[in-house]
Write a protein that holds these residues in place. Structure first.
Motif, PDB file in Angstrom:
ATOM      1  N   LEU A 128      32.740 103.945  81.530  1.00  0.00           N
ATOM      2  CA  LEU A 128      33.521 105.169  81.668  1.00  0.00           C
ATOM      3  C   LEU A 128      33.803 105.719  80.279  1.00  0.00           C
ATOM      4  O   LEU A 128      34.474 105.084  79.469  1.00  0.00           O
ATOM      5  CB  LEU A 128      34.847 104.898  82.399  1.00  0.00           C
ATOM      6  N   ASP A 129      33.257 106.900  80.003  1.00  0.00           N
ATOM      7  CA  ASP A 129      33.479 107.584  78.721  1.00  0.00           C
ATOM      8  C   ASP A 129      34.438 108.737  78.989  1.00  0.00           C
ATOM      9  O   ASP A 129      34.124 109.651  79.755  1.00  0.00           O
ATOM     10  CB  ASP A 129      32.144 108.094  78.177  1.00  0.00           C
ATOM     11  N   PHE A 130      35.618 108.670  78.383  1.00  0.00           N
ATOM     12  CA  PHE A 130      36.685 109.631  78.676  1.00  0.00           C
ATOM     13  C   PHE A 130      37.061 110.384  77.397  1.00  0.00           C
ATOM     14  O   PHE A 130      37.270 109.772  76.348  1.00  0.00           O
ATOM     15  CB  PHE A 130      37.914 108.891  79.219  1.00  0.00           C
ATOM     16  N   LYS A 131      37.170 111.732  77.508  1.00  0.00           N
ATOM     17  CA  LYS A 131      37.539 112.570  76.360  1.00  0.00           C
ATOM     18  C   LYS A 131      38.577 113.597  76.777  1.00  0.00           C
ATOM     19  O   LYS A 131      38.537 114.128  77.885  1.00  0.00           O
ATOM     20  CB  LYS A 131      36.300 113.282  75.812  1.00  0.00           C
ATOM     21  N   ASP A 132      39.505 113.866  75.841  1.00  0.00           N
ATOM     22  CA  ASP A 132      40.511 114.916  76.021  1.00  0.00           C
ATOM     23  C   ASP A 132      40.213 116.053  75.060  1.00  0.00           C
ATOM     24  O   ASP A 132      39.673 115.843  73.968  1.00  0.00           O
ATOM     25  CB  ASP A 132      41.920 114.381  75.702  1.00  0.00           C
ATOM     26  N   GLU A 133      40.616 117.264  75.475  1.00  0.00           N
ATOM     27  CA  GLU A 133      40.468 118.400  74.566  1.00  0.00           C
ATOM     28  C   GLU A 133      41.722 118.534  73.711  1.00  0.00           C
ATOM     29  O   GLU A 133      42.833 118.573  74.213  1.00  0.00           O
ATOM     30  CB  GLU A 133      40.241 119.691  75.353  1.00  0.00           C
ATOM     31  N   LYS A 134      41.498 118.567  72.408  1.00  0.00           N
ATOM     32  CA  LYS A 134      42.608 118.765  71.466  1.00  0.00           C
ATOM     33  C   LYS A 134      42.176 119.794  70.435  1.00  0.00           C
ATOM     34  O   LYS A 134      41.158 119.630  69.769  1.00  0.00           O
ATOM     35  CB  LYS A 134      42.970 117.450  70.768  1.00  0.00           C
ATOM     36  N   ALA A 135      42.967 120.877  70.337  1.00  0.00           N
ATOM     37  CA  ALA A 135      42.682 121.966  69.403  1.00  0.00           C
ATOM     38  C   ALA A 135      41.256 122.496  69.596  1.00  0.00           C
ATOM     39  O   ALA A 135      40.536 122.778  68.635  1.00  0.00           O
ATOM     40  CB  ALA A 135      42.899 121.516  67.963  1.00  0.00           C
ATOM     41  N   GLY A 136      40.848 122.608  70.867  1.00  0.00           N
ATOM     42  CA  GLY A 136      39.542 123.167  71.171  1.00  0.00           C
ATOM     43  C   GLY A 136      38.371 122.211  71.009  1.00  0.00           C
ATOM     44  O   GLY A 136      37.222 122.586  71.243  1.00  0.00           O
ATOM     45  N   MET A 137      38.634 120.953  70.624  1.00  0.00           N
ATOM     46  CA  MET A 137      37.571 119.963  70.432  1.00  0.00           C
ATOM     47  C   MET A 137      37.763 118.812  71.419  1.00  0.00           C
ATOM     48  O   MET A 137      38.888 118.438  71.738  1.00  0.00           O
ATOM     49  CB  MET A 137      37.616 119.405  68.997  1.00  0.00           C
ATOM     50  N   LEU A 138      36.646 118.242  71.898  1.00  0.00           N
ATOM     51  CA  LEU A 138      36.719 117.075  72.763  1.00  0.00           C
ATOM     52  C   LEU A 138      36.805 115.812  71.912  1.00  0.00           C
ATOM     53  O   LEU A 138      35.952 115.567  71.053  1.00  0.00           O
ATOM     54  CB  LEU A 138      35.488 117.009  73.675  1.00  0.00           C
ATOM     55  N   VAL A 139      37.870 115.029  72.152  1.00  0.00           N
ATOM     56  CA  VAL A 139      38.136 113.827  71.364  1.00  0.00           C
ATOM     57  C   VAL A 139      38.172 112.629  72.305  1.00  0.00           C
ATOM     58  O   VAL A 139      38.802 112.678  73.368  1.00  0.00           O
ATOM     59  CB  VAL A 139      39.483 113.949  70.613  1.00  0.00           C
ATOM     60  N   ARG A 169      50.821 125.970  79.559  1.00  0.00           N
ATOM     61  CA  ARG A 169      50.153 124.757  79.085  1.00  0.00           C
ATOM     62  C   ARG A 169      48.756 124.686  79.676  1.00  0.00           C
ATOM     63  O   ARG A 169      48.530 125.083  80.817  1.00  0.00           O
ATOM     64  CB  ARG A 169      50.948 123.511  79.478  1.00  0.00           C
ATOM     65  N   LYS A 170      47.849 124.171  78.869  1.00  0.00           N
ATOM     66  CA  LYS A 170      46.468 123.985  79.322  1.00  0.00           C
ATOM     67  C   LYS A 170      46.053 122.561  78.998  1.00  0.00           C
ATOM     68  O   LYS A 170      46.310 122.060  77.909  1.00  0.00           O
ATOM     69  CB  LYS A 170      45.550 124.981  78.604  1.00  0.00           C
ATOM     70  N   MET A 171      45.428 121.917  79.990  1.00  0.00           N
ATOM     71  CA  MET A 171      44.916 120.556  79.775  1.00  0.00           C
ATOM     72  C   MET A 171      43.452 120.526  80.199  1.00  0.00           C
ATOM     73  O   MET A 171      43.077 121.114  81.212  1.00  0.00           O
ATOM     74  CB  MET A 171      45.678 119.537  80.634  1.00  0.00           C
ATOM     75  N   ARG A 172      42.643 119.814  79.410  1.00  0.00           N
ATOM     76  CA  ARG A 172      41.238 119.638  79.774  1.00  0.00           C
ATOM     77  C   ARG A 172      40.816 118.212  79.453  1.00  0.00           C
ATOM     78  O   ARG A 172      41.172 117.681  78.403  1.00  0.00           O
ATOM     79  CB  ARG A 172      40.371 120.628  78.991  1.00  0.00           C
ATOM     80  N   PHE A 173      40.100 117.599  80.388  1.00  0.00           N
ATOM     81  CA  PHE A 173      39.492 116.295  80.099  1.00  0.00           C
ATOM     82  C   PHE A 173      38.085 116.253  80.668  1.00  0.00           C
ATOM     83  O   PHE A 173      37.745 116.955  81.622  1.00  0.00           O
ATOM     84  CB  PHE A 173      40.346 115.131  80.595  1.00  0.00           C
ATOM     85  N   VAL A 174      37.276 115.430  80.032  1.00  0.00           N
ATOM     86  CA  VAL A 174      35.883 115.237  80.447  1.00  0.00           C
ATOM     87  C   VAL A 174      35.667 113.746  80.628  1.00  0.00           C
ATOM     88  O   VAL A 174      36.099 112.943  79.799  1.00  0.00           O
ATOM     89  CB  VAL A 174      34.910 115.791  79.380  1.00  0.00           C
TER      90      VAL A 174
END
Length: 198
Positions: free
Chosen positions: A88-99, A43-48
């Protein structure tokens, strides 16, 4: 800015003005990989997140002191204003895109106005010293949670008395008693009700 005027007799008039700006920006781009020993990540998780705090404080005050014989009178007024903008601007990566993540994104605006005045009187009689004072403070504040469209307003007036007595029976020895009521305010950077993620 500080200005001190020495008036006729033992009288002083002072003016003080202060401006402070606090700006803090924290940007994060975090990638977490989950795996068992010697296996490929399952599993891979990414957030910005982009967390910005912009706080401005401004105050003006004037103080008057008059000394005569064994008496001292003091009086003063103060006005202060605080403005804080926490985003606070929060984004998650989904299918290679930041949402954008609406549940973790927030904006909180805070405004506070303080009007205060005080008066005090001190006197020395032989080995005794006495002082009594009273401070009045009117506060008007507003917290605006734009993200959830909620505004909290408060207006209140409070009195803060203080009194003390001191007795010096001999040189190097003092006996005293005092009472005062005070107010403590949190750091304005703590006032954002939303969570920050690290």
């Amino acid at each position: 800015i500080f200005l001190l005027l020495n008036l006729e007799g033992k009288q002083k008039l002072s003016f003080l003005s202060d401006y402070t700006r606090y700006f803090n920006k924290e940007y994060q781009d975090i990638t977490s990989l989950f795996s068992l020993p010697y296996d490929e990540p399952y599993r891979k998780m990414r957030f910005v997140s982009d967390n910005i705090q912009n706080i401005r404080l401004f105050s003006v005050q004037g103080d008057y002191i008059r000394e005569k014989n064994d008496e001292t009178w003091e009086a003063g007024v103060k006005w202060g204003r605080v403005k804080a903008d926490n985003t606070l601007d929060f984004k998650d990566e989904k299918a290679g895109m930041l949402v954008g993540n609406a549940e973790r994104t927030s904006r909180f605006l805070y405004k506070e106005m303080i009007y205060a005045g005080y008066v005090s009187y001190a006197k020395e009689i032989d080995k005794w010293s006495f002082k009594a004072g009273l401070r009045g403070e009117y506060t008007s504040l507003e917290g605006n949670s734009e993200t959830i469209d909620e505004i909290n307003k408060q207006n209140y007036f409070k009195l803060f008395p203080s009194v003390y007595g001191l007795y010096k029976p001999t040189d190097g020895h003092e006996i005293g008693i005092s009472y005062s009521k005070r107010i403590s305010r949190p750091q304005y950077s703590w006032l954002n009700p939303f969570r920050s993620y690290y």
